[in-house]
Motif scaffolding. Structure first.
Motif, PDB file in Angstrom:
ATOM      1  N   ALA A 574       0.840  -1.203   0.000  1.00 19.34           N
ATOM      2  CA  ALA A 574       0.000   0.000   0.000  1.00 19.34           C
ATOM      3  C   ALA A 574       0.868   1.244   0.000  1.00 19.34           C
ATOM      4  N   THR A 575       0.613   2.119  -0.984  1.00 18.74           N
ATOM      5  CA  THR A 575       1.193   3.453  -1.005  1.00 18.74           C
ATOM      6  C   THR A 575       0.043   4.457  -1.062  1.00 18.74           C
ATOM      7  N   ARG A 576       0.357   5.723  -1.084  1.00 15.96           N
ATOM      8  CA  ARG A 576      -0.699   6.744  -1.110  1.00 15.96           C
ATOM      9  C   ARG A 576      -1.617   6.597  -2.303  1.00 15.96           C
ATOM     10  N   ASN A 577      -1.078   6.189  -3.425  1.00 14.66           N
ATOM     11  CA  ASN A 577      -1.855   6.201  -4.669  1.00 14.66           C
ATOM     12  C   ASN A 577      -2.238   4.823  -5.181  1.00 14.66           C
ATOM     13  N   ASN A 578      -1.552   3.769  -4.719  1.00 19.44           N
ATOM     14  CA  ASN A 578      -1.799   2.447  -5.284  1.00 19.44           C
ATOM     15  C   ASN A 578      -1.840   1.372  -4.199  1.00 19.44           C
ATOM     16  N   LEU A 579      -2.681   0.368  -4.448  1.00 18.36           N
ATOM     17  CA  LEU A 579      -2.718  -0.842  -3.642  1.00 18.36           C
ATOM     18  C   LEU A 579      -2.429  -2.003  -4.588  1.00 18.36           C
ATOM     19  N   THR A 580      -1.318  -2.698  -4.381  1.00 16.87           N
ATOM     20  CA  THR A 580      -0.859  -3.744  -5.298  1.00 16.87           C
ATOM     21  C   THR A 580      -0.910  -5.098  -4.615  1.00 16.87           C
ATOM     22  N   LEU A 581      -1.643  -6.037  -5.214  1.00 16.13           N
ATOM     23  CA  LEU A 581      -1.700  -7.413  -4.735  1.00 16.13           C
ATOM     24  C   LEU A 581      -0.946  -8.294  -5.715  1.00 16.13           C
ATOM     25  N   GLN A 582      -0.004  -9.065  -5.182  1.00 17.99           N
ATOM     26  CA  GLN A 582       0.735 -10.034  -5.986  1.00 17.99           C
ATOM     27  C   GLN A 582       0.571 -11.409  -5.374  1.00 17.99           C
ATOM     28  N   TRP A 583       0.392 -12.403  -6.231  1.00 15.39           N
ATOM     29  CA  TRP A 583       0.347 -13.779  -5.765  1.00 15.39           C
ATOM     30  C   TRP A 583       1.667 -14.431  -6.112  1.00 15.39           C
ATOM     31  N   VAL A 584       2.358 -14.931  -5.066  1.00 17.05           N
ATOM     32  CA  VAL A 584       3.730 -15.406  -5.212  1.00 17.05           C
ATOM     33  C   VAL A 584       3.764 -16.925  -5.076  1.00 17.05           C
ATOM     34  N   GLU A 585       4.304 -17.624  -6.060  1.00 13.82           N
ATOM     35  CA  GLU A 585       4.459 -19.075  -6.004  1.00 13.82           C
ATOM     36  C   GLU A 585       5.515 -19.408  -4.951  1.00 13.82           C
ATOM     37  N   ASN A 586       5.240 -20.395  -4.110  1.00 10.11           N
ATOM     38  CA  ASN A 586       6.031 -20.531  -2.883  1.00 10.11           C
ATOM     39  C   ASN A 586       7.325 -21.313  -3.023  1.00 10.11           C
ATOM     40  N   GLU A 587       7.610 -21.907  -4.191  1.00 10.42           N
ATOM     41  CA  GLU A 587       8.889 -22.581  -4.381  1.00 10.42           C
ATOM     42  C   GLU A 587       9.923 -21.674  -5.032  1.00 10.42           C
ATOM     43  N   THR A 588       9.502 -20.893  -6.004  1.00 11.34           N
ATOM     44  CA  THR A 588      10.449 -20.111  -6.800  1.00 11.34           C
ATOM     45  C   THR A 588      10.404 -18.622  -6.496  1.00 11.34           C
ATOM     46  N   ASN A 589       9.408 -18.190  -5.746  1.00  8.56           N
ATOM     47  CA  ASN A 589       9.181 -16.767  -5.469  1.00  8.56           C
ATOM     48  C   ASN A 589       8.747 -15.996  -6.712  1.00  8.56           C
ATOM     49  N   GLN A 590       8.321 -16.712  -7.743  1.00  7.18           N
ATOM     50  CA  GLN A 590       7.842 -16.048  -8.956  1.00  7.18           C
ATOM     51  C   GLN A 590       6.455 -15.479  -8.721  1.00  7.18           C
ATOM     52  N   ILE A 591       6.220 -14.279  -9.206  1.00 12.37           N
ATOM     53  CA  ILE A 591       4.907 -13.645  -9.100  1.00 12.37           C
ATOM     54  C   ILE A 591       4.043 -14.129 -10.268  1.00 12.37           C
ATOM     55  N   LEU A 592       2.963 -14.837  -9.939  1.00 16.42           N
ATOM     56  CA  LEU A 592       2.101 -15.432 -10.952  1.00 16.42           C
ATOM     57  C   LEU A 592       0.903 -14.565 -11.297  1.00 16.42           C
TER      58      LEU A 592
END
Length: 602
Positions: A574-592
């Motif tokens: 969360a920042t003043r202007n944006n709320l960013t949700l990322q889903w992260v795969e738990n073996e590689t840390n890749q954002i899916l």
């Protein structure tokens, strides 16, 4: 995939055992610019998720007893003393020529407890069929001495063949299960510290701004619970283990944004093992304008020694993917550009479901994270579900919410020692979280509905411009299970009828859910239709439990992304202007998956 993970799990277990801070898992650095890959949706027709019979229900106190036989096999456990938080014990057998694959070795605590009256805390099947051999078990500090038994006859007709020597727990007042929580709903710099001992008489927190100058002290209050507090089996007896004494202390008037160091222990004891290692946290900062949260549901725990325990998934191996999630969370805590402000865990916490030792195991599993970042948790069906609960069933294994609310004390009114009001709100940085219980009545006019209405109305968007709502059972879900009011679709329909108007009136930005073991994200939606000023919903039930495969053949139009092929957790920034949700795969840390919300006018 599961077989390929076995070696990696053992590596993760060793890292978690050491509570490593500088992990060497080869994970890439936190990078919000990762590209989002195409949707790898997996379609399956496995059907509805209905009630299950527990695989260890066959361990029954009704089975007749038999003592170890003269001139029979021998069983030894070495070392015969475990210190501090616990340790590895090698259990060896010999003189057992008639071994069968249905025979097993199990751990029982206390040492004088009958294996005919209790389920083993953990066990291994005798699959190698040798007259002599050994297994390695990790024995946690359960605050009492333990013993191993060699049993024949499988689960249903188990008979004692041999018993080991006693394994002594040297330090029953070692502070286990150490974790933090935000103590108040507002943005005040106040932290709750919680831990467990056998019977520490003067529990305190010593803390300060330097690790070698812990000059401040906070006295803890203490409580416990007993089999009488449980509502059914197996929690009342077969799965029962004494929880020890639960302590929690509140650290007030902290300097916002300052890093504090602390240890917990017994002020009446000079024994080093009666005190925790020094840990640290960052005090809540009301002026923080760039805040990171780790968000998910449905985690559970798994034995770090590769043994088996009760679980509905992975053939009694526990929620083995929770080990990857734990490692991923620890990586985020130690490697993100900024330490997360909180973990937000919305239901299905340990999956102990009446086998009480798993609460200890879960809390030690998450300790490297939860001792450094507040762990904000709400109740799910596997903490609360009982034949007499709002959603009738047996999903909690007779716990009825008691171990959860006693161990994870949240801001009022969820600080109630009875699981009657486990809903709450809290503010952190630029975000207000409102956390409901889908396991309690939320119909119009109830205490929960009134609380949610007032909490949503009270949010000051000039102070916290982002509003996030959470619950366990989802309001929008891609699931074919639609039979009855407590099915995925039946429950979602009722949530939309009762709670969604509250979200719309408050202009909730994001709603987070679990329960369905998959990841799903909607458009900005209201009443099943994509709209410009609705709420984005995300199901993040992928933290550890076996994945659910009952997606619709055709994805509902209001879903933008669904995935039941990978485990992972959410990162919410969360920042003043944006709320960013990322889903992260738990073996590689890749954002899916990633979605960026832009602040709207209120």
């Amino acid at each position: 995939r599961i077989l390929a993970m076995t070696h990696r799990m053992s590596v993760l277990a060793a890292l978690l055992l050491a509570h490593a801070v500088a992990l060497t898992l080869g994970r890439p650095a936190f990078n919000p610019a990762h590209a989002v890959p195409p949707n790898p949706k997996v379609v399956s027709s496995t059907g509805a998720r209905g009630p299950k019979v527990h695989p260890l229900s066959a361990f029954s106190p009704a089975i007749g007893a038999r003592a170890p036989q003269p001139n029979g096999p021998t069983l030894t456990a070495q070392p015969d003393v475990v210190s501090g938080k616990g340790g590895m014990v090698t259990v060896s057998w010999s003189n057992y020529p008639f071994i069968a694959k249905t025979d097993w070795v199990g751990l029982f605590c206390p040492e004088d407890g009958s294996p005919y009256a209790h389920t083993p805390i953990k066990f291994r099947w005798m699959e190698n069929l040798t007259a002599a051999g050994s297994f390695d078990f990790y024995v946690d500090n359960y605050r009492q001495n333990c013993r191993f038994y060699l049993m024949s006859g499988g689960a249903q007709f188990a008979l004692i063949e041999a018993q080991s020597n006693v394994v002594t727990v040297e330090h029953p007042n070692y502070p286990s299960g150490l974790h933090l929580a935000l103590a108040k709903s507002d943005r005040s710099a106040t932290i709750r510290v919680a831990w467990t001992t056998k019977n520490a008489s003067a529990p305190v927190v010593r803390y300060g701004l330097k690790p070698n100058a812990l000059t401040l002290t906070a006295t803890a209050t203490s409580s416990t619970y007993s089999p009488a507090d449980m509502c059914a089996e197996p929690a009342k007896s077969r799965g029962w283990i004494d929880p020890g004494t639960l302590h929690n202390a509140i650290l007030s008037d902290l300097t916002p944004g300052a890093e504090y160091y602390y240890t917990v222990g017994d002020a009446a004891s000079s024994t080093a093992a009666d005190w925790s290692d020094v840990s640290n946290f960052v005090a809540p900062n009301a002026s923080d304008d760039d805040t990171l949260f780790l968000v998910f549901g449905d985690m559970g725990n798994a034995p770090i020694d590769g043994s088996s325990q009760h679980s509905w998934d992975y053939g009694n191996r526990g929620e083995i993917n929770s080990l990857n999630t734990t490692a991923g969370l620890l990586y985020a805590v130690t490697h993100a550009p900024k330490r997360p402000a909180a973990v937000v865990h919305f239901g299905d916490i340990s999956y102990a479901v009446g086998f009480e030792a798993e609460w200890d195991q879960f809390q030690e599993q998450i300790r490297p994270i939860a001792s450094r970042v507040p762990w904000m948790a709400s109740i799910g069906n596997h903490e609360m579900g009982d034949v007499n609960s709002f959603v009738p069933g047996t999903d909690s294994g007779g716990e009825c919410g008691v171990p959860f609310v006693r161990r994870f004390v949240m801001p009022a009114p969820a600080d109630n020692p009875q699981p009657t009001t486990p809903w709450f709100t809290f503010q952190s940085g630029l975000v207000t979280f409102v956390m409901m219980s889908t396991e309690h009545d939320y119909s119009v006019g109830t205490a929960q509905y009134t609380f949610l209405t007032n909490a949503l109305r009270a949010v000051d968007r000039s102070v916290t411009p982002w509003l996030v709502f959470t619950g366990h059972r989802p309001m929008y879900v891609d699931s074919t299970w639609a039979e009855g009011p407590y099915s995925d679709q039946g429950y979602a329909t009722n949530l939309r009828a009762t709670i969604e108007p509250l979200l719309a009136a408050a202009k909730v930005d994001l709603a987070l859910w679990g329960h369905h073991h998959s990841y799903q994200r909607t458009c900005s939606v209201f009443n099943g239709t994509c709209v410009s000023q609705g709420t984005v919903h995300a199901v993040i039930g992928t933290a550890g439990y076996e994945l659910t495969k009952n997606f619709f053949p055709t994805t509902p139009a209001y879903f933008h992304y669904v995935n039941n092929a990978f485990w992972g957790y959410g990162q919410l920034r969360a920042t003043r202007n944006n709320l960013t949700l990322q889903w992260v795969e738990n073996e590689t840390n890749q954002i899916l998956d990633q979605v960026v919300l832009t602040r709207r006018q209120h």
